[in-house]
Motif scaffolding. Structure first.
Motif, PDB file in Angstrom:
ATOM      1  N   PHE A  69      18.337   4.430 -54.863  1.00 39.35           N
ATOM      2  CA  PHE A  69      18.264   4.221 -53.417  1.00 39.35           C
ATOM      3  C   PHE A  69      18.794   5.477 -52.730  1.00 39.35           C
ATOM      4  CE2 PHE A  69      19.966   2.245 -49.393  1.00 39.35           C
ATOM      5  CZ  PHE A  69      18.737   1.835 -48.887  1.00 39.35           C
ATOM      6  N   ARG A  70      17.944   6.101 -51.931  1.00 39.34           N
ATOM      7  CA  ARG A  70      18.326   7.360 -51.284  1.00 39.34           C
ATOM      8  C   ARG A  70      18.528   7.159 -49.787  1.00 39.34           C
ATOM      9  NH1 ARG A  70      13.973  11.075 -54.336  1.00 39.34           N
ATOM     10  NH2 ARG A  70      15.149  11.286 -56.273  1.00 39.34           N
ATOM     11  N   VAL A  71      19.694   7.598 -49.335  1.00 38.66           N
ATOM     12  CA  VAL A  71      20.027   7.491 -47.914  1.00 38.66           C
ATOM     13  C   VAL A  71      20.236   8.893 -47.360  1.00 38.66           C
ATOM     14  CG1 VAL A  71      21.714   6.634 -46.244  1.00 38.66           C
ATOM     15  CG2 VAL A  71      21.141   5.256 -48.254  1.00 38.66           C
ATOM     16  N   THR A  72      19.546   9.208 -46.286  1.00 39.56           N
ATOM     17  CA  THR A  72      19.731  10.500 -45.624  1.00 39.56           C
ATOM     18  C   THR A  72      20.902  10.407 -44.653  1.00 39.56           C
ATOM     19  OG1 THR A  72      17.368  10.928 -45.779  1.00 39.56           O
ATOM     20  CG2 THR A  72      18.598  12.254 -44.191  1.00 39.56           C
ATOM     21  N   ILE A  73      21.769  11.400 -44.725  1.00 36.84           N
ATOM     22  CA  ILE A  73      22.934  11.447 -43.830  1.00 36.84           C
ATOM     23  C   ILE A  73      22.537  12.223 -42.571  1.00 36.84           C
ATOM     24  CG2 ILE A  73      25.336  12.232 -43.640  1.00 36.84           C
ATOM     25  CD1 ILE A  73      24.701   9.867 -45.659  1.00 36.84           C
ATOM     26  N   ASN A  74      22.802  11.629 -41.413  1.00 40.22           N
ATOM     27  CA  ASN A  74      22.344  12.239 -40.159  1.00 40.22           C
ATOM     28  C   ASN A  74      23.464  12.830 -39.320  1.00 40.22           C
ATOM     29  OD1 ASN A  74      19.684  11.188 -40.713  1.00 40.22           O
ATOM     30  ND2 ASN A  74      20.481   9.188 -40.116  1.00 40.22           N
ATOM     31  N   SER A  75      24.698  12.543 -39.677  1.00 46.89           N
ATOM     32  CA  SER A  75      25.825  13.047 -38.886  1.00 46.89           C
ATOM     33  C   SER A  75      27.051  13.103 -39.777  1.00 46.89           C
ATOM     34  CB  SER A  75      26.097  12.118 -37.700  1.00 46.89           C
ATOM     35  OG  SER A  75      26.754  10.957 -38.153  1.00 46.89           O
ATOM     36  N   THR A  76      28.143  13.559 -39.222  1.00 47.44           N
ATOM     37  CA  THR A  76      29.384  13.565 -39.999  1.00 47.44           C
ATOM     38  C   THR A  76      30.255  12.363 -39.655  1.00 47.44           C
ATOM     39  OG1 THR A  76      30.378  15.010 -38.350  1.00 47.44           O
ATOM     40  CG2 THR A  76      29.434  16.076 -40.301  1.00 47.44           C
ATOM     41  N   ASP A  77      29.697  11.404 -38.923  1.00 48.34           N
ATOM     42  CA  ASP A  77      30.461  10.194 -38.610  1.00 48.34           C
ATOM     43  C   ASP A  77      30.803   9.446 -39.901  1.00 48.34           C
ATOM     44  OD1 ASP A  77      30.031  10.855 -35.985  1.00 48.34           O
ATOM     45  OD2 ASP A  77      28.447   9.364 -35.664  1.00 48.34           O
ATOM     46  N   PRO A  78      32.009   8.884 -39.969  1.00 47.81           N
ATOM     47  CA  PRO A  78      32.378   8.152 -41.183  1.00 47.81           C
ATOM     48  C   PRO A  78      31.491   6.927 -41.417  1.00 47.81           C
ATOM     49  CG  PRO A  78      34.219   8.242 -39.615  1.00 47.81           C
ATOM     50  CD  PRO A  78      33.070   8.918 -38.972  1.00 47.81           C
ATOM     51  N   ILE A  79      31.165   6.692 -42.680  1.00 52.85           N
ATOM     52  CA  ILE A  79      30.359   5.535 -43.095  1.00 52.85           C
ATOM     53  C   ILE A  79      31.138   4.824 -44.194  1.00 52.85           C
ATOM     54  CG2 ILE A  79      28.230   4.863 -44.306  1.00 52.85           C
ATOM     55  CD1 ILE A  79      26.912   7.394 -43.092  1.00 52.85           C
ATOM     56  N   VAL A  80      31.181   3.501 -44.130  1.00 50.55           N
ATOM     57  CA  VAL A  80      31.723   2.734 -45.257  1.00 50.55           C
ATOM     58  C   VAL A  80      30.584   1.928 -45.863  1.00 50.55           C
ATOM     59  CG1 VAL A  80      34.068   2.575 -44.351  1.00 50.55           C
ATOM     60  CG2 VAL A  80      32.418   0.782 -43.803  1.00 50.55           C
ATOM     61  N   PHE A  81      30.675   1.688 -47.157  1.00 49.27           N
ATOM     62  CA  PHE A  81      29.642   0.865 -47.800  1.00 49.27           C
ATOM     63  C   PHE A  81      30.276  -0.003 -48.879  1.00 49.27           C
ATOM     64  CE2 PHE A  81      29.546   5.066 -49.911  1.00 49.27           C
ATOM     65  CZ  PHE A  81      29.702   4.708 -51.249  1.00 49.27           C
ATOM     66  N   TYR A  82      29.553  -1.051 -49.257  1.00 52.09           N
ATOM     67  CA  TYR A  82      30.073  -2.005 -50.238  1.00 52.09           C
ATOM     68  C   TYR A  82      28.921  -2.612 -51.008  1.00 52.09           C
ATOM     69  CZ  TYR A  82      28.619  -5.485 -46.722  1.00 52.09           C
ATOM     70  OH  TYR A  82      27.888  -6.229 -45.831  1.00 52.09           O
ATOM     71  N   CYS A  83      29.263  -3.244 -52.135  1.00 54.48           N
ATOM     72  CA  CYS A  83      28.280  -4.031 -52.882  1.00 54.48           C
ATOM     73  C   CYS A  83      28.404  -5.464 -52.398  1.00 54.48           C
ATOM     74  CB  CYS A  83      28.546  -3.949 -54.378  1.00 54.48           C
ATOM     75  SG  CYS A  83      27.491  -5.067 -55.332  1.00 54.48           S
ATOM     76  N   SER A  84      27.278  -6.090 -52.078  1.00 61.31           N
ATOM     77  CA  SER A  84      27.316  -7.436 -51.482  1.00 61.31           C
ATOM     78  C   SER A  84      27.110  -8.552 -52.505  1.00 61.31           C
ATOM     79  CB  SER A  84      26.273  -7.530 -50.360  1.00 61.31           C
ATOM     80  OG  SER A  84      24.965  -7.283 -50.869  1.00 61.31           O
ATOM     81  N   GLN A  85      27.305  -8.252 -53.785  1.00 60.25           N
ATOM     82  CA  GLN A  85      27.153  -9.296 -54.817  1.00 60.25           C
ATOM     83  C   GLN A  85      28.359 -10.238 -54.766  1.00 60.25           C
ATOM     84  OE1 GLN A  85      25.755 -11.638 -56.631  1.00 60.25           O
ATOM     85  NE2 GLN A  85      24.471 -10.052 -57.559  1.00 60.25           N
ATOM     86  N   ASN A  86      28.087 -11.526 -54.476  1.00 65.98           N
ATOM     87  CA  ASN A  86      29.184 -12.494 -54.403  1.00 65.98           C
ATOM     88  C   ASN A  86      29.513 -13.131 -55.749  1.00 65.98           C
ATOM     89  OD1 ASN A  86      30.187 -12.401 -51.705  1.00 65.98           O
ATOM     90  ND2 ASN A  86      28.226 -13.242 -51.052  1.00 65.98           N
ATOM     91  N   THR A  87      28.573 -13.097 -56.681  1.00 66.54           N
ATOM     92  CA  THR A  87      28.880 -13.581 -58.030  1.00 66.54           C
ATOM     93  C   THR A  87      29.827 -12.567 -58.657  1.00 66.54           C
ATOM     94  OG1 THR A  87      26.679 -14.539 -58.183  1.00 66.54           O
ATOM     95  CG2 THR A  87      27.888 -14.279 -60.242  1.00 66.54           C
ATOM     96  N   GLY A  88      31.119 -12.918 -58.681  1.00 64.93           N
ATOM     97  CA  GLY A  88      32.114 -11.969 -59.157  1.00 64.93           C
ATOM     98  C   GLY A  88      32.811 -11.234 -58.015  1.00 64.93           C
TER      99      GLY A  88
END
Ligand SMILES: *[C@@H]1O[C@H](CO)[C@@H](O)[C@H](O)[C@H]1NC(C)=O
Ligand SMILES: *[C@@H]1O[C@H](CO)[C@@H](O)[C@H](O)[C@H]1NC(C)=O
Ligand SMILES: *[C@@H]1O[C@H](CO)[C@@H](O)[C@H](O)[C@H]1NC(C)=O
Ligand SMILES: *[C@@H]1O[C@H](CO)[C@@H](O)[C@H](O)[C@H]1NC(C)=O
Ligand SMILES: *[C@@H]1O[C@H](CO)[C@@H](O)[C@H](O)[C@H]1NC(C)=O
Ligand SMILES: [Cu+2]
Length: 235
Positions: free
Chosen positions: A98-117
């Protein structure tokens, strides 16, 4: 403890005629998803606008979702991205990234949304361009308090691309470095790849530094010489 150091010197020559005042080549930042337990590796990424963050999925059934510092494990309300779930066989890396292009230097947070576990709650989170004080550890602490993780309804904000791993990628290291030509009018980038094969199990890390010195003010640019020294340390 065994320490092996591999020095790799490469010369990168780029010749181009520049009419713009500034050019910077984009860099791809690979991120392993779930390769060693419930985490992203690296989980703190610094990327410039135009760069790509490429998520590579390993065993289990992970996802990546852009969130916010306001509510951990909940999708961002503006912009953002969601890879969907990428179930992957044990010991393997999925051919789809999965490729995401970064458009700015604003902070980004990300997570895995798997609830099993409870992946997000367990610390399967990361940041891009975050300040140290409000970085991945800060978000991890917020996530530890979240009840469940939320998945957006559909994939968006990036591209799912078929990009199979090279053979024996479990022992292959890649490092990327960036060099800048130091003139007031021009920036150039040279990219080098260092590949090492671990001869025994253990942790390994690679670092690379690059220097470049060339460039001309004004409209034309002769070339950039990048010298890259990569050290692979096997523990
Ligand atoms: C992966 O996880 C998602 C979300 O929990 C679930 O909907 C999907 O069925 C899972 N896929 C597989 C193959 O287990
Ligand atoms: C890779 O992920 C896709 C879903 O995007 C899944 O259907 C496929 O089985 C996975 N491949 C492997 C080798 O696990
Ligand atoms: C997590 O919840 C506990 C109990 O409600 C609270 O004391 C703590 O400050 C919270 N931590 C964060 C980082 O929000
Ligand atoms: C950057 O812009 C592209 C195109 O609009 C978008 O798909 C992508 O999700 C954006 N990146 C981020 C991190 O929001
Ligand atoms: C990968 O390496 C192992 C030994 O570490 C070897 O047995 C195997 O054949 C290799 N696989 C490929 C595809 O090169
Ligand atoms: Cu996960």
């Amino acid at each position: 403890m065994l320490v092996n150091i591999l020095f790799l010197v490469s010369l990168a020559l780029q010749a181009s005629a520049q009419t713009q005042t500034q050019t910077t080549l984009p860099t791809t930042h690979p991120v392993s998803v779930g390769r060693e337990g419930l985490n992203f590796e690296p989980n703190s990424i610094y990327a410039k606008p135009g760069d790509i963050v490429e998520f590579r999925f390993w065993a289990r059934n992970h996802s990546v979702v852009a969130g916010t510092f306001d509510r951990a494990c909940v999708p961002a309300t503006r912009g953002g991205f969601f890879s969907g779930f990428i179930p992957t066989a044990a010991g393997a890396r999925n051919d789809t990234v999965f490729r995401v292009t970064i458009n700015s230097t604003d902070p980004i947070v990300f997570y895995c949304s798997q609830n099993t576990g409870s992946h997000c709650k367990s610390g399967m989170v990361g940041t891009i361009n975050a300040a140290e004080a409000r970085g991945v550890d800060f978000y991890k602490a917020l996530a530890a308090n979240a009840s469940t993780a939320v998945s957006p309804p559909r994939v968006f904000g990036g591209q799912l691309v078929l990009s199979p791993p090279p053979p024996n990628s479990s022992t292959t290291l890649t490092s990327t470095s960036t060099a800048s030509a130091s003139t007031s009018t021009l920036t150039a980038t040279s990219t080098a790849t260092a590949t090492g094969t671990a001869s025994r199990s253990g942790t390994a890390s690679a670092t690379a530094t690059a220097t470049a010195g060339a460039g001309a003010k004004g409209a034309s640019f002769a070339g950039v010489v990048g010298v890259v020294v990569a050290a692979l340390v096997f523990a």
